[in-house]
Design an enzyme around this catalytic site. Structure first.
Site, PDB file in Angstrom:
ATOM      1  N   ASP A 470       0.831  -1.203   0.000  1.00 44.21           N
ATOM      2  CA  ASP A 470       0.000   0.000   0.000  1.00 44.21           C
ATOM      3  C   ASP A 470       0.867   1.254   0.000  1.00 44.21           C
ATOM      4  O   ASP A 470       2.075   1.204   0.295  1.00 44.21           O
ATOM      5  CB  ASP A 470      -0.911  -0.024   1.238  1.00 44.21           C
ATOM      6  CG  ASP A 470      -2.243   0.671   1.005  1.00 44.21           C
ATOM      7  OD1 ASP A 470      -2.321   1.511   0.107  1.00 44.21           O
ATOM      8  OD2 ASP A 470      -3.204   0.361   1.740  1.00 44.21           O
ATOM      9  N   ASP A 540     -10.768   2.088  -3.152  1.00 40.17           N
ATOM     10  CA  ASP A 540     -11.345   1.736  -1.854  1.00 40.17           C
ATOM     11  C   ASP A 540     -12.862   1.717  -1.921  1.00 40.17           C
ATOM     12  O   ASP A 540     -13.518   1.378  -0.937  1.00 40.17           O
ATOM     13  CB  ASP A 540     -10.894   2.741  -0.788  1.00 40.17           C
ATOM     14  CG  ASP A 540      -9.534   2.377  -0.221  1.00 40.17           C
ATOM     15  OD1 ASP A 540      -9.045   1.270  -0.509  1.00 40.17           O
ATOM     16  OD2 ASP A 540      -8.954   3.197   0.514  1.00 40.17           O
TER      17      ASP A 540
HETATM   18  C1  GLA Z   1      -5.857   1.767   2.111  1.00 38.11           C
HETATM   19  C2  GLA Z   1      -6.248   0.591   1.240  1.00 38.11           C
HETATM   20  C3  GLA Z   1      -7.290  -0.239   1.940  1.00 38.11           C
HETATM   21  C4  GLA Z   1      -6.746  -0.707   3.267  1.00 38.11           C
HETATM   22  C5  GLA Z   1      -6.323   0.493   4.093  1.00 38.11           C
HETATM   23  C6  GLA Z   1      -5.627   0.066   5.358  1.00 38.11           C
HETATM   24  O1  GLA Z   1      -6.882   2.694   2.202  1.00 38.11           O
HETATM   25  O2  GLA Z   1      -6.693   1.027  -0.004  1.00 38.11           O
HETATM   26  O3  GLA Z   1      -7.637  -1.338   1.151  1.00 38.11           O
HETATM   27  O4  GLA Z   1      -5.668  -1.562   3.046  1.00 38.11           O
HETATM   28  O5  GLA Z   1      -5.440   1.327   3.383  1.00 38.11           O
HETATM   29  O6  GLA Z   1      -5.195   1.137   6.111  1.00 38.11           O
END
Ligand code: GLA
Length: 763
Positions: A470, A540
């Protein structure tokens, strides 16, 4: 030979059966763009070559279509590059020096690039220009693929002079198109709202997109498409320009006073400059051009083929991707080992193959305000550590995956206590926090080395077969303590080179591990990262309605094997909308299927439904992930959506009724890419909750011609009974039987097939 040189006109011609691209030596010694578009025969084109040089007819350099325009000698459009000499001047005029043509494609060290597996897949021409006063040599690389309408381009700058100089702008690609009758298509967005398509006619002046965040960004994606105004998914001319880069980029078109359109893609020059000492060189990232005379679906399919098979690397490139459960929306930070094991065990029963532990497993991270950088298990939550947890989960017959955010550091972390200077910032200024975190200076070798060790140890410490990497914030206060003042302009590019180096080391060391990239969803969903991580978390936003739009937009350039698409709980956590499980599944099928919920809370009926969703997906997974993707036309995109994937053996069609409306006309959904004279066996996915009428109208043995030209008849009820958000999934098996000769329409009998299934886009 897809590249030839015509001695008479001094013209280089890159060509294959779908595309021609010609450039020529102008009488001034510069190089001009002659033609690009539908294929021309490999012969001499004296009149076209002459027309490139507008200056022959008109004494103004602004009428010339240059291949790689310079600054300061009369072309007042934007230059493709700017070099500053030691005396401060930025004037250059590089002239043709030489060219060479050879088989295959050279690699660019440290940067993602398309590759060939055999020399005969492509040919390359290197065009060398030289600016004598500054001593700078520029090599332009053009590689054309033998069987695809694809040209890869990049530039190398070499300081062959005695004095240092500075590259202040270095586009990967410049293309001067002869007219302005184009629509510019780009995507824009924001977190959880990525990839919204915008289309507008080219206007005189400048237009385009750029990022200065350090990552490609949720706000834009590093590509642009030029399409003729009437071009649709199924017909018309279009050019696609895509940049293999994950950092600050710009993608622009300048439409000038003489009606030409100058397209440029490359590193965003506003946040870039690069010092070249004597003998040093600089390579731009690679840009990829795709041409389609047959509409946007064809353009997309060419991008899909080349990105899936000649950009993505490693054993996961062609492998079926596992169905996963990610615990993020199921638990967020609030979990224990006991809870995770219960979730994994429930997932196993449903047919899920991979359990992914997301954020919150390390340091002392109960929310997003701490611990990034402390990549050791939080034993308050996970008493057996990552190894103990992973072993128990793999013991259940599942694979185990882990989330990390390597480029980040929390102020509240052990790593920050030890190395406060590793966080990016300018001495004497405050650092801006975003999501309560700072960014590590990936331009520093010691930090890349440190992360290599830490993550290598982590992956080796447990049976880990998947990593979600990430990157939850962009860069502020860009500055590196390791760079001298006159090299601070190199920071952003060096950051991305550090990211690529870490990716390269880890993916080389752990080829069996599936890497999925992520940046708060789609903040770094670009072809540069796809060279290392063959799939990405697209957004997301897991709402099925939103995903229909997101996935269709992503499919403009990216193959469906490149995005994760998850079924999440309802009401949806981002929008509050509720849709049926089957609707959510029918959307998520078109990509790499996963789940983002707590399976221990499901009712027995829901468990049974998810089990059949998983079983169905697995039975058709290769087609869903690697089939040829078509966006299908619907009468009103606010009311309907539809798409199709086709493999050798089957075609899967998703049709989505979005909003109900009484007494509306039925939809004729025209399928694409089938063989008109073949017989197809049409059925509906039994779990889909289809409309009975739709089944009786459409299912059974149907001709390819019927399905493409007549279409499926859908939503044919007088009053829409089922409310909003209702999907139907057609499974169409490809028979080998052909329609009897007398039942075929004349054109198909003569072999003039409008369908193109089976005409594989080969590389
Ligand atoms: C980001 C990712 C999510 C999740 C969060 C965790 O927003 O896109 O899928 O992994 O971080 O903090």
């Amino acid at each position: 030979m897809p590249i030839s040189f015509d001695q008479q006109t001094k013209t280089v011609h890159l060509y294959n059966s779908s595309l021609s691209y010609l450039f020529t030596l102008l009488y001034t010694g510069a190089v001009g763009q002659v033609y690009c578009g539908a294929p021309l025969a490999p012969r001499s084109y004296p009149f076209l070559a002459l027309s490139a040089s507008g200056g022959v007819f008109h004494p103004d350099k602004n009428t010339v279509r240059f291949e790689y325009p310079a600054y300061g000698t009369g072309d007042y459009r934007t230059p493709a590059f700017v070099i500053q000499s030691r005396n401060g001047s930025t004037v250059t005029e590089p002239l043709y020096q030489s060219h060479k043509i050879y088989d295959g494609k050279p690699s660019v060290s440290a940067l993602p690039a398309l590759y060939t597996e055999r020399e005969d897949e492509a040919q390359t021409v290197e065009l060398t220009l030289f600016d004598a006063p500054s001593g700078v040599r520029i090599i332009l690389y053009y590689t054309i693929f033998t069987d695809l309408p694809v040209i890869a381009r990049r530039a190398r700058f070499i300081n062959a002079g005695e004095e240092p100089c500075r590259v202040r702008k270095a586009m990967s690609l410049n293309l001067d198109l002869p007219d302005r009758d184009w629509h510019l298509l780009t995507v824009s967005g924001a977190w959880a709202r990525e990839l919204q398509i915008s289309e507008k006619p080219l206007m005189p002046g400048f237009q385009g997109i750029k990022s200065s965040r350090g990552n490609s960004g949720h706000q834009q994606n590093p590509f642009l498409i030029l399409k003729r105004p009437a071009t649709t998914d199924s017909g018309g001319e279009a050019w696609g320009f895509s940049l293999l880069y994950s950092g600050n980029f710009s993608a622009t078109v300048e439409s000038d006073c003489y009606g030409t359109s100058r397209v440029q893609l490359g590193i965003n020059d506003e946040t870039f400059s690069w010092k070249l000492e004597k003998g040093e060189s600089f390579d731009t990232p690679e840009a990829v051009l795709v041409y389609s005379p047959d509409g946007l679906n064809r353009l997309s399919q060419v991008f899909h083929t080349v990105y899936q098979s000649r950009l993505a690397r490693g054993p996961w490139r062609d492998k079926e991707r596992p169905v996963l459960l990610n615990n993020w929306e199921g638990t967020y930070f609030n979990f224990t080992e006991h809870k995770l094991l219960a979730m994994a065990s429930a997932a196993k029963e449903l047919g899920i193959e991979l359990f992914v532990l997301d954020d919150g497993w390390f340091g002392e991270r109960d929310n997003d305000s701490s611990s990034l950088g402390d990549w050791f298990a939080d034993t308050r939550k996970l008493p057996s550590g990552i190894a103990g947890l992973a072993e128990q989960i793999t013991g259940m017959g599942l694979q185990f995956g882990l989330w990390i955010e390597p480029e980040m550091i929390s102020k509240k972390s052990r790593l920050f206590e030890l190395h406060p200077d590793w966080a990016i910032g300018v001495p004497g200024r405050c650092r801006s926090e975003q999501r309560n975190q700072y960014v590590l200076d990936m331009s520093r070798q010691e930090i890349v080395d440190y992360l290599t060790t830490i993550i290598t140890d982590l992956i080796e410490s447990a049976p880990i077969s998947y990593i979600k990497w990430d990157m939850n914030r962009s860069i502020t206060e860009p500055f590196s303590l390791s760079l001298p003042p006159d090299r601070q302009g190199e920071f952003f590019h060096r950051y991305i080179l550090g990211v690529y180096e870490l990716y390269d080391r880890l993916t080389t060391r752990f080829p069996q591990v599936l890497f999925e990239s992520c940046a708060g969803g789609g903040g770094r969903f670009d072809p540069g990262i796809l060279a290392f991580a063959p799939q990405a978390w697209l957004s997301d936003n897991t709402d099925a309605l939103e995903r229909l739009r997101l996935q269709a937009s992503a499919s403009l350039v990216y193959p469906q094997s490149s995005w994760g698409s998850h079924v999440s709980a309802v009401p949806n956590h981002q929008t509050g909308r509720s849709t049926s499980l089957n609707f959510r599944a029918m959307v998520a099928f078109f990509g790499n299927l996963g789940f983002e919920l707590d399976p221990t809370t499901l009712s027995p009926e829901e468990k049974q439904a998810i089990a059949s969703v998983c079983a169905f997906y697995k039975a058709h997974r290769r087609t869903f992930q690697y089939g040829r993707f078509f966006r299908l036309a619907v009468p009103d995109p606010a009311l309907y959506a539809a798409w199709q994937v086709s493999s050798e053996a089957e075609t899967l069609v998703g049709f989505y009724k979005l909003l109900a409306q009484p007494n509306r006309p039925p939809v004729r959904l025209h399928l694409a890419g089938l063989e008109p004279a073949l017989v197809y066996d049409v059925s509906l996915w039994e779990e889909g909750g289809f409309e009975e009428q739709d089944k009786s109208y459409n299912c059974g043995q149907r001709g390819g011609d019927e399905l493409m030209y007549g279409g499926l008849l859908l939503d044919a009820t007088y009053v829409t009974k089922r409310g909003d958000f209702f999907g139907e999934l057609f499974v169409i098996r490809h028979g080998t039987a052909t329609l009897p000769e007398e039942e075929r329409k004349p054109a198909d009998r003569a072999g003039d097939s409008r369908g193109d299934f089976g005409k594989k886009l080969s590389v």
